[in-house]
Motif scaffolding. Structure first.
Motif, mmCIF file in Angstrom:
data_model
loop_
_atom_site.group_PDB
_atom_site.id
_atom_site.type_symbol
_atom_site.label_atom_id
_atom_site.label_comp_id
_atom_site.label_asym_id
_atom_site.label_seq_id
_atom_site.Cartn_x
_atom_site.Cartn_y
_atom_site.Cartn_z
ATOM 1 N N TYR A 37 0.836 -1.199 0.000
ATOM 2 C CA TYR A 37 0.000 0.000 0.000
ATOM 3 C C TYR A 37 0.873 1.252 0.000
ATOM 4 O O TYR A 37 0.642 2.189 -0.764
ATOM 5 N N ASN A 38 1.883 1.275 0.855
ATOM 6 C CA ASN A 38 2.777 2.424 0.941
ATOM 7 C C ASN A 38 3.462 2.682 -0.403
ATOM 8 O O ASN A 38 3.530 3.817 -0.864
ATOM 9 N N GLN A 39 3.943 1.635 -1.032
ATOM 10 C CA GLN A 39 4.615 1.782 -2.326
ATOM 11 C C GLN A 39 3.648 2.318 -3.389
ATOM 12 O O GLN A 39 4.024 3.167 -4.194
ATOM 13 N N SER A 40 2.404 1.841 -3.378
ATOM 14 C CA SER A 40 1.438 2.290 -4.387
ATOM 15 C C SER A 40 1.052 3.750 -4.176
ATOM 16 O O SER A 40 0.824 4.476 -5.134
ATOM 17 N N GLN A 41 0.976 4.201 -2.947
ATOM 18 C CA GLN A 41 0.588 5.575 -2.652
ATOM 19 C C GLN A 41 1.719 6.562 -2.907
ATOM 20 O O GLN A 41 1.478 7.732 -3.168
ATOM 21 N N ASN A 42 2.948 6.109 -2.806
ATOM 22 C CA ASN A 42 4.097 7.004 -2.932
ATOM 23 C C ASN A 42 4.882 6.807 -4.222
ATOM 24 O O ASN A 42 5.992 7.304 -4.338
#
Length: 86
Positions: free
Chosen positions: A48-53
């Motif tokens: 999730y963090n990678q997709s948002q950033n």
């Protein structure tokens, strides 16, 4: 970290990440191994963090699984009650 090996909390973001790690441990099913459960949840959080950033795959492996070092370090602390030692 202080001389007594306790986390020094300076901002609310750290408190939230520690709480996430502690809650993750409390939600662990009895049959799941502690390290296995941590890996499953952190892998999802990291994705999730990678997709948002617009992530580039940094911190891909244990203990962060794609989380930023700062956030991942405090999540690890909340789950294992210690900072990750390399």
């Amino acid at each position: 970290m202080s001389a007594r090996h306790k986390a020094i909390i300076t901002i609310l973001r750290a408190v939230g990440n520690i709480g996430f790690g502690a809650n993750m441990l409390q939600a662990k099913p009895p049959i799941a191994g502690r390290n296995f459960w941590y890996g499953i949840i952190m892998n999802k959080a990291g994705q999730y963090n990678q997709s948002q950033n617009g992530g580039n795959g940094y911190n891909r492996y244990f203990p962060y699984f794609g989380e930023h070092s700062y956030s991942g370090g405090y999540i690890y602390y909340g789950y294992y009650k210690q900072f990750y030692k390399q």
